[in-house]
Design a protein around this motif. Sequence first.
Motif, PDB file in Angstrom:
ATOM      1  N   THR A 311       1.009  -1.236  -0.035  1.00  0.00           N
ATOM      2  CA  THR A 311      -0.055  -0.021  -0.055  1.00  0.00           C
ATOM      3  C   THR A 311       0.922   1.218   0.044  1.00  0.00           C
ATOM      4  O   THR A 311       2.100   1.143   0.050  1.00  0.00           O
ATOM      5  CB  THR A 311      -0.903   0.006   1.396  1.00  0.00           C
ATOM      6  OG1 THR A 311      -0.008  -0.014   2.298  1.00  0.00           O
ATOM      7  CG2 THR A 311      -1.700  -1.245   1.295  1.00  0.00           C
ATOM      8  N   ALA A 312       0.157   2.519   0.063  1.00  0.00           N
ATOM      9  CA  ALA A 312       1.126   3.560   0.024  1.00  0.00           C
ATOM     10  C   ALA A 312       1.926   3.583   1.185  1.00  0.00           C
ATOM     11  O   ALA A 312       3.114   4.082   1.011  1.00  0.00           O
ATOM     12  CB  ALA A 312       0.262   4.901  -0.164  1.00  0.00           C
ATOM     13  N   SER A 313       1.370   3.141   2.488  1.00  0.00           N
ATOM     14  CA  SER A 313       2.222   3.344   3.706  1.00  0.00           C
ATOM     15  C   SER A 313       3.325   2.329   3.625  1.00  0.00           C
ATOM     16  O   SER A 313       4.399   2.700   4.371  1.00  0.00           O
ATOM     17  CB  SER A 313       1.156   3.124   4.829  1.00  0.00           C
ATOM     18  OG  SER A 313       0.400   1.906   4.859  1.00  0.00           O
ATOM     19  N   THR A 314       3.049   1.131   3.064  1.00  0.00           N
ATOM     20  CA  THR A 314       4.103   0.287   2.724  1.00  0.00           C
ATOM     21  C   THR A 314       5.342   0.749   2.188  1.00  0.00           C
ATOM     22  O   THR A 314       6.481   0.431   2.227  1.00  0.00           O
ATOM     23  CB  THR A 314       3.444  -1.145   2.037  1.00  0.00           C
ATOM     24  OG1 THR A 314       2.385  -1.466   2.699  1.00  0.00           O
ATOM     25  CG2 THR A 314       4.708  -2.284   2.325  1.00  0.00           C
ATOM     26  N   VAL A 315       4.988   1.630   1.239  1.00  0.00           N
ATOM     27  CA  VAL A 315       6.142   2.410   0.227  1.00  0.00           C
ATOM     28  C   VAL A 315       6.842   3.008   1.230  1.00  0.00           C
ATOM     29  O   VAL A 315       8.372   2.959   0.989  1.00  0.00           O
ATOM     30  CB  VAL A 315       5.539   2.950  -0.789  1.00  0.00           C
ATOM     31  CG1 VAL A 315       6.551   3.884  -1.745  1.00  0.00           C
ATOM     32  CG2 VAL A 315       4.685   1.994  -2.019  1.00  0.00           C
ATOM     33  N   PHE A 316       6.319   3.823   1.783  1.00  0.00           N
ATOM     34  CA  PHE A 316       7.253   4.695   2.969  1.00  0.00           C
ATOM     35  C   PHE A 316       7.829   3.981   3.944  1.00  0.00           C
ATOM     36  O   PHE A 316       9.014   4.096   4.119  1.00  0.00           O
ATOM     37  CB  PHE A 316       6.230   5.502   3.989  1.00  0.00           C
ATOM     38  CG  PHE A 316       5.656   6.732   3.016  1.00  0.00           C
ATOM     39  CD1 PHE A 316       6.614   7.715   2.442  1.00  0.00           C
ATOM     40  CD2 PHE A 316       4.105   7.046   3.015  1.00  0.00           C
ATOM     41  CE1 PHE A 316       6.048   8.626   1.781  1.00  0.00           C
ATOM     42  CE2 PHE A 316       3.738   8.097   2.485  1.00  0.00           C
ATOM     43  CZ  PHE A 316       4.482   8.724   1.435  1.00  0.00           C
ATOM     44  N   THR A 317       7.312   2.569   4.510  1.00  0.00           N
ATOM     45  CA  THR A 317       8.006   1.790   4.927  1.00  0.00           C
ATOM     46  C   THR A 317       9.487   0.950   4.396  1.00  0.00           C
ATOM     47  O   THR A 317      10.381   1.191   4.977  1.00  0.00           O
ATOM     48  CB  THR A 317       7.137   0.454   5.845  1.00  0.00           C
ATOM     49  OG1 THR A 317       5.931   1.218   6.433  1.00  0.00           O
ATOM     50  CG2 THR A 317       7.899  -0.300   6.442  1.00  0.00           C
ATOM     51  N   MET A 318       8.962   0.798   3.249  1.00  0.00           N
ATOM     52  CA  MET A 318      10.102   0.183   2.244  1.00  0.00           C
ATOM     53  C   MET A 318      11.362   1.077   2.189  1.00  0.00           C
ATOM     54  O   MET A 318      12.517   0.729   1.904  1.00  0.00           O
ATOM     55  CB  MET A 318       9.767  -0.551   1.242  1.00  0.00           C
ATOM     56  CG  MET A 318       8.750  -1.466   1.233  1.00  0.00           C
ATOM     57  SD  MET A 318       8.200  -2.306  -0.332  1.00  0.00           S
ATOM     58  CE  MET A 318       9.477  -3.248  -0.856  1.00  0.00           C
ATOM     59  N   LEU A 319      11.179   2.387   2.088  1.00  0.00           N
ATOM     60  CA  LEU A 319      11.944   3.534   1.837  1.00  0.00           C
ATOM     61  C   LEU A 319      13.031   3.466   2.992  1.00  0.00           C
ATOM     62  O   LEU A 319      14.150   3.732   2.879  1.00  0.00           O
ATOM     63  CB  LEU A 319      11.231   4.839   1.670  1.00  0.00           C
ATOM     64  CG  LEU A 319      12.119   5.980   1.137  1.00  0.00           C
ATOM     65  CD1 LEU A 319      13.008   5.797  -0.043  1.00  0.00           C
ATOM     66  CD2 LEU A 319      11.350   7.378   1.285  1.00  0.00           C
ATOM     67  N   HIS A 320      12.558   3.341   4.170  1.00  0.00           N
ATOM     68  CA  HIS A 320      13.326   3.064   5.249  1.00  0.00           C
ATOM     69  C   HIS A 320      14.645   1.967   5.061  1.00  0.00           C
ATOM     70  O   HIS A 320      15.444   1.960   6.024  1.00  0.00           O
ATOM     71  CB  HIS A 320      12.748   2.876   6.531  1.00  0.00           C
ATOM     72  CG  HIS A 320      11.980   4.272   7.236  1.00  0.00           C
ATOM     73  ND1 HIS A 320      12.543   5.100   7.864  1.00  0.00           N
ATOM     74  CD2 HIS A 320      10.783   4.823   6.969  1.00  0.00           C
ATOM     75  CE1 HIS A 320      11.743   6.196   8.152  1.00  0.00           C
ATOM     76  NE2 HIS A 320      10.772   6.114   7.413  1.00  0.00           N
ATOM     77  N   VAL A 321      14.389   1.088   4.323  1.00  0.00           N
ATOM     78  CA  VAL A 321      15.586   0.189   4.002  1.00  0.00           C
ATOM     79  C   VAL A 321      16.763   0.800   3.763  1.00  0.00           C
ATOM     80  O   VAL A 321      17.910   0.431   4.232  1.00  0.00           O
ATOM     81  CB  VAL A 321      15.134  -1.016   3.061  1.00  0.00           C
ATOM     82  CG1 VAL A 321      16.107  -1.692   2.727  1.00  0.00           C
ATOM     83  CG2 VAL A 321      14.012  -1.713   3.364  1.00  0.00           C
ATOM     84  N   VAL A 322      16.621   2.090   3.223  1.00  0.00           N
ATOM     85  CA  VAL A 322      17.674   2.852   2.801  1.00  0.00           C
ATOM     86  C   VAL A 322      18.468   3.251   4.157  1.00  0.00           C
ATOM     87  O   VAL A 322      19.873   2.991   4.221  1.00  0.00           O
ATOM     88  CB  VAL A 322      17.585   4.034   2.065  1.00  0.00           C
ATOM     89  CG1 VAL A 322      18.875   4.973   1.777  1.00  0.00           C
ATOM     90  CG2 VAL A 322      16.696   3.670   0.562  1.00  0.00           C
TER      91      VAL A 322
END
Length: 550
Positions: A311-322
Amino acid sequence: MGRVSASEALLSEPEDAGAPGPAGPAGLRALKLRPLAVTAVWALGVLAAFACYLRLSRTRAVNSDGAGQALQAWDMLHGNLLLRGWSLGDVSYYTTEVPQYVLVEFLRGLNQDVVHVAMTYTLAVLLAALLAKGTSTGRQAVVRVLITVGIMLAPQLASGVNILLSSPDHIGTSVPVMAVWLILDRARPRWYIPVIAGAFLGWAVVADTLVILIGVLPLAGVSAIRVFQAAAIERKPLAAQRYDMALGAAALLGAAAAVLALHVIHARGGFYMPAPTTHLAHGKTLVHNLGIAAQGLLLLGGADFLGLRLTASTVFTMLHVVGVVLAAWGTCLAAWRFLRDRDRVAQLLVAGVAINLATYVLSTRAGVVTQTREIAPVLPFSAALAGRLLGGPALAGRLKPALLVPFLLVVMLGYLLGLVSEIRQPPVAAQNQQLTSWLAARHLHTGLSGYWESNVVTLTSGDRVQIRLVNGSRKGLVPSSFEGKAEWYDPHRNTANFVVLFPGVAEYRGFTQEQAVLARFGKPARTYHVGAYTILVWDKNLLRELSRAR
């Protein structure tokens, strides 16, 4: 000379603020204003972070975990400085979060916002950023701070907020340790610096023995290694290593003094805190712990996307992998350079991360991902390492600022958008708020129930409704000694006339021991049903029967 960017002008420090430059009085005024601008930027950043984290903390329900420390602070505020009669868990928070709560309660009284006040995490972010910055100035300082703050900026909703923001936990233990490392980073070697370092570490050990793993052992070990390298390898006189030897000795003496202080407090009638217990993991448990630790590191960095739908919120979560990758990169780089690096702070931080992770994986504490709280200090330590090492000259030779800064700004923008999305979530009521309101409206002031129904009701009612913890045992229903005070169960000083039964909710076990309650107190005079709660009321003081069970 190259052109100075706006961010560099704001966050850099003057090389010689006392000498007028070629611009004369105008240049002197500019130099005098620049430190004020730097201070203003830091102050505004801290205030903005505090406001965001306060709002984010309110998205999670206050429960009895944080309420216990809030009630201890309330007792201290009313004169019980040694917490006489209290039995605590294996972490006291006596010299860290509890004094913070005393200050908040002095200003605002006893209520659920005492737990929500996000002072601890704000301090952790600030100190990590200052450690990352070091003595750098200009563009390098901006990059270092951006990396560190970005990694810690937006704790993941749900479990991440619970671990880092919602109640006193091991993240607060990192604050005094990082404060000591900051002193060592900025102060010149003087005889009193080891004394200050040992005193601060000892003070923190009284609150949480985890300080021994993330502060005392790293300082003693790093100091010993530096002394050995200088004396045995570089052939320098041992007398020249007195500062490092003093630091190591002060760390060990501080820990010993803390252990002695805990015994003295208890001997003088103060609180009792059992020693933490754990066991070594082996075989399948060890493999399981490695997986839990890996997921926990994602969770700390706000990047635990495992099991989430896209979802949109999951995208923000995955961005934290950086951010997680940068933290891991900085930590690995510090470990690679450990023996040849003269940066004491980097050595201390990586040693703290390594010891904390190793003891977590090798113990039986890593059962489920919510136990990630045991390695919470890894987040600020690794974030500071990432900023300190990757934002310095070591990375500049590989990635030019013209490429690095825009990349960091884009990632930071994503983190900010994620944080905005998180803080827009509506605040939630404290656990058992329906119960608290009903009891207060019926003037039922003191009763008994299970852990999750006890201290939180007492806190959120402002001490107008008091529920004390009881447990079932072979002897039937008995008073509990966990996060409570013996005086509460004294029938000569207090009364109780109701018991709350509740089936519980996910992750929070209720209190359902109706048979034990009836066997101890007999048939109630009245029974009420409020939502999922059952309130049994007697026309007598239940503490009299309860006191006979001891």
